[in-house]
Design an enzyme around this catalytic site. Structure first.
Site, short mmCIF file in Angstrom:
data_model
loop_
_atom_site.label_atom_id
_atom_site.label_comp_id
_atom_site.label_asym_id
_atom_site.label_seq_id
_atom_site.Cartn_x
_atom_site.Cartn_y
_atom_site.Cartn_z
N LYS A 1 0.84 -1.21 0.00
CA LYS A 1 0.00 0.00 0.00
C LYS A 1 0.87 1.25 0.00
O LYS A 1 0.67 2.17 -0.77
CB LYS A 1 -0.91 -0.04 1.23
CG LYS A 1 -1.85 1.12 1.35
CD LYS A 1 -2.80 0.92 2.52
CE LYS A 1 -3.57 2.20 2.79
NZ LYS A 1 -4.48 2.07 3.92
N GLU B 1 10.50 -4.54 4.61
CA GLU B 1 10.60 -5.94 4.18
C GLU B 1 10.32 -6.08 2.70
O GLU B 1 11.07 -6.72 1.94
CB GLU B 1 9.60 -6.82 4.96
CG GLU B 1 9.89 -6.97 6.44
CD GLU B 1 9.20 -5.91 7.30
OE1 GLU B 1 8.93 -4.79 6.78
OE2 GLU B 1 8.95 -6.19 8.48
N GLY C 1 -4.87 -2.15 5.08
CA GLY C 1 -4.00 -3.25 4.63
C GLY C 1 -4.64 -4.63 4.83
O GLY C 1 -4.66 -5.46 3.92
N ARG C 2 -5.19 -4.87 6.02
CA ARG C 2 -5.71 -6.21 6.32
C ARG C 2 -7.10 -6.43 5.72
O ARG C 2 -7.70 -7.48 5.90
CB ARG C 2 -5.71 -6.46 7.83
CG ARG C 2 -6.33 -5.37 8.66
CD ARG C 2 -5.87 -5.44 10.11
NE ARG C 2 -6.32 -4.26 10.87
CZ ARG C 2 -5.65 -3.13 10.94
NH1 ARG C 2 -4.52 -2.97 10.29
NH2 ARG C 2 -6.10 -2.12 11.67
N GLU D 1 -4.66 -7.08 14.79
CA GLU D 1 -4.13 -5.77 14.39
C GLU D 1 -5.25 -4.72 14.41
O GLU D 1 -5.00 -3.53 14.52
CB GLU D 1 -3.47 -5.83 13.00
CG GLU D 1 -2.45 -4.72 12.78
CD GLU D 1 -1.68 -4.82 11.48
OE1 GLU D 1 -2.29 -4.68 10.41
OE2 GLU D 1 -0.45 -5.02 11.53
N HIS E 1 -4.29 -33.40 17.27
CA HIS E 1 -3.12 -34.15 17.73
C HIS E 1 -2.03 -33.21 18.22
O HIS E 1 -0.87 -33.61 18.34
CB HIS E 1 -2.61 -35.03 16.58
CG HIS E 1 -3.64 -36.03 16.14
ND1 HIS E 1 -3.79 -37.27 16.72
CD2 HIS E 1 -4.62 -35.92 15.21
CE1 HIS E 1 -4.80 -37.90 16.15
NE2 HIS E 1 -5.33 -37.11 15.23
N LYS F 1 9.44 -0.69 14.59
CA LYS F 1 10.02 -0.26 13.30
C LYS F 1 11.02 0.86 13.52
O LYS F 1 12.10 0.88 12.95
CB LYS F 1 8.92 0.27 12.37
CG LYS F 1 8.07 -0.76 11.68
CD LYS F 1 7.20 -0.04 10.62
CE LYS F 1 5.97 -0.83 10.29
NZ LYS F 1 4.99 -0.08 9.49
O1 F6P Z 1 2.12 -4.23 10.00
C1 F6P Z 1 1.77 -2.95 9.66
C2 F6P Z 1 1.25 -2.85 8.27
O2 F6P Z 1 1.01 -1.51 8.01
C3 F6P Z 1 0.00 -3.68 8.00
O3 F6P Z 1 -1.15 -3.11 8.47
C4 F6P Z 1 0.05 -3.80 6.52
O4 F6P Z 1 -0.82 -4.77 6.04
C5 F6P Z 1 1.50 -4.12 6.33
O5 F6P Z 1 2.18 -3.32 7.29
C6 F6P Z 1 2.05 -3.88 4.96
O6 F6P Z 1 1.97 -2.55 4.57
P1 F6P Z 1 2.18 -2.12 3.08
O7 F6P Z 1 1.10 -2.75 2.25
O8 F6P Z 1 2.12 -0.62 3.06
O9 F6P Z 1 3.54 -2.60 2.62
#
Ligand code: F6P
Length: 564
Positions: A214, A220, A276-277, A362, A393, A526
């Site tokens: 987003k 990452e 995001g979620r 979240e 199990h 972060k």
């Molecule tokens: O973990 C925080 C967060 O902002 C989530 O809510 C989101 O889904 C994820 O990081 C990834 O964010 P982005 O889509 O901006 O890379």
């Protein structure tokens, strides 16, 4: 420090229904579910909802008619109906970020406009959907292909959190519907093992990378995306221009996409009012569309739309997500049950618990309410689980016989997917379902001392032998669960199921008066990682943190160049 202004109107735990529920909770603590079923043959009739292909049975919960009525009053007191409407109509209910919350618009197949700041967002949504459709069709017909004209065989979605878990869960759940000879991979962790193990298995000529973020700034994702880009360029020996044939972006951030080197024609846009979620319905779902075909992707959206109509219009006492949410509130706030297990009896849904973990935790893992007050009650539960029968199990021992009370959702499908003509798999499916039915029954009924004694006696055990073992075999029972039994696992029903959980989370957020659509709690870690990263790269010892963190970092620095 800013003053915290008290707004008693919004403090739900001071309301009459809350006080009444506290009283009812005292009685419920001694309620016996086994007794409730034995004394009321109509219990199932009272506590279930049928909706399209869904049977939602909530009769095996620690509730009675008084409790459930009082929970509806609690919802009314919280202004639930109006607040649901606020979400659907584009009011900026994400108050800390001043944003509307409109994942429902992404799957809106109605004709009414959806306005944000007086601007109808539907035409833009339809434009991007059409772009996804065209891209998907051209991808499958190989009109879109790699830099040297070869057909794509692999898709790699690089993203994390909501830009990973939703599409990954759906692709796993619907892999029966996958386009033949197409593989989808999901890379999320910044641990180089994730991308390197994925790249090892790929052919640079036939791999499409989808960079899903987003913000297009997430550490990452951008690290993995850069590694993928370097890998592609070094293997293909081609120019920057060919990147546009192998990289597409799903994002709200045009500038960052361009800076990365992706042509805007290859960018699938979405908007700040998609959390995001809650984003798998947006361009973030491109990997789903490519993997199972656009028509199936649209079916997924239509299933969510079915759930949206149900949620928006149905009375509380027939409204599946509202009932799911209220039962969750009952356990969390009145019966002190802090954790909630999700147990799908479907290997295809093995990633659902992890997806719901982010969706719920979240969203509602909050201790400050919408009026900036500290909450004086429990909010989001711990969500966990894994697929049955495997989980039987591993952790079921604790659910059945530990000192904890755990509430759970059991999910299963009537029909076996795709293997109808092979009787061996029907046998598998009936064994799976027999466990699904048995577990909720066992959790509810338990097994009493007298039942165990009689059973052991029948097996010819002596009194001494019986006394030695019987207490270990007692099941207290009374462990609550919902059962969600769905006719088929198909895109439409999966869309409905996911949307039910999204709405459950919203309802709980409304009652707790927290904002489910921000996630400030992920920021601190972060920021600190941003300080620590340059320290790891420098030659100096670190002494600016607490002594634990200093010593951990320095141990790493001392040992990083040696391997003995
Ligand atoms: O973990 C925080 C967060 O902002 C989530 O809510 C989101 O889904 C994820 O990081 C990834 O964010 P982005 O889509 O901006 O890379």
């Amino acid at each position: 420090m800013q003053l915290r202004v008290k707004c008693t109107m919004e403090v739900i735990n001071k309301t009459a229904p809350w006080a009444q529920l506290l009283k009812l909770a005292d009685d419920a603590k001694t309620m016996s579910l086994r007794h409730e079923f034995e004394s009321d043959q109509s219990r199932f009739d009272k506590f279930h909802v049928l909706f399209k292909d869904f049977l939602f049975d909530y009769s095996k919960n620690l509730i009675n008619e008084n409790i459930i009525e009082e929970l509806y009053s609690l919802a009314s007191e919280a202004g639930l109906k109006d607040k649901i409407e606020q979400m659907f109509t584009g009011i900026k209910i994400n108050n800390t970020e001043h944003r509307a919350v409109l994942h429902t618009a992404l799957r809106n197949f109605g004709t009414e406009p959806v306005l944000v700041d007086n601007f109808n967002v539907m035409p833009e949504i339809k434009r991007i959907l059409e772009k996804i459709k065209i891209f998907t069709d051209k991808f499958h017909s190989a009109e879109i292909s790699g830099f040297n004209g070869k057909k794509f065989t692999d898709i790699v979605n690089i993203g994390i959190g909501g830009s990973d878990l939703g599409p990954a869960m759906v692709c796993e759940a619907l892999k029966h519907y996958a386009i033949p000879d197409l593989k989808v991979h999901f890379v999320s962790n910044v641990d180089g093992a994730h991308i390197s193990e994925t790249l090892k298995r790929l052919n640079y000529e036939t791999t499409l990378f989808i960079i899903a973020s987003k913000t297009f700034t997430t550490q990452e994702t951008m690290t993995n995306a850069q590694t993928a880009k370097n890998w592609f360029l070094s293997h293909s020996n081609t120019s920057q221009d060919d990147i546009s044939k192998h990289f597409v972006a799903l994002s709200t951030n045009k500038d960052a996409v361009q800076r990365f080197g992706i042509n805007l024609e290859n960018m699938f846009e979405f908007w700040d009012w998609v959390g995001g979620r809650y984003s798998l319905w947006s361009a973030i779902g491109l990997s789903i569309s490519l993997f199972i075909g656009y028509n199936n992707f649209e079916e997924l959206l239509k299933g969510a739309y079915d759930a949206d109509i149900h949620f928006r219009n149905e009375q509380f006492n027939h409204n599946i997500p509202v009932i799911m949410a209220l039962i969750g509130i009952w356990y969390r706030n009145f019966l002190d049950i802090p954790t909630y297990a999700i147990i799908p009896y479907s290997q295809y849904l093995s990633k659902l618990p992890e997806f719901l973990q982010q969706l719920d935790m979240e969203s509602n893992g909050k201790c400050t309410d919408k009026n900036s007050l500290s909450v004086e009650y429990q909010t989001g539960p711990v969500i966990w689980g894994s697929a049955g029968t495997n989980s039987q199990h591993s952790f079921f021992q604790l659910i059945h016989q530990s000192t904890q009370k755990i509430a759970s959702d059991f999910i299963a499908f009537v029909h076996n997917l795709g293997n109808e003509n092979f009787s061996d798999f029907i046998d598998h499916h009936e064994k799976l379902l027999s466990n699904f039915f048995a577990q909720t029954e066992a959790l509810m009924r338990g097994k009493t001392e007298s039942e165990i004694t009689a059973e052991l006696r029948n097996q010819g055990k002596s009194d001494d032998e019986i006394n030695e073992i019987k207490y270990h075999k007692i099941f207290a029972g009374n462990k609550p669960s919902n059962s969600i039994l769905i006719k088929n696992l198909n895109p439409r029903n999966l869309g409905t199921l996911i949307a039910f959980y999204e709405h459950k989370v919203l309802v709980q957020g409304i009652i707790w008066n927290v904002n489910p659509f921000d996630q400030w709690g992920v920021e601190l870690g972060k920021q600190l990682a941003g300080i620590i990263l340059p320290e790891l790269k420098s030659d100096n010892k670190v002494n600016s943190h607490d002594c634990s963190t200093n010593n951990l970092i320095n141990f790493y620095k001392t040992n990083k160049n040696t391997n003995d």
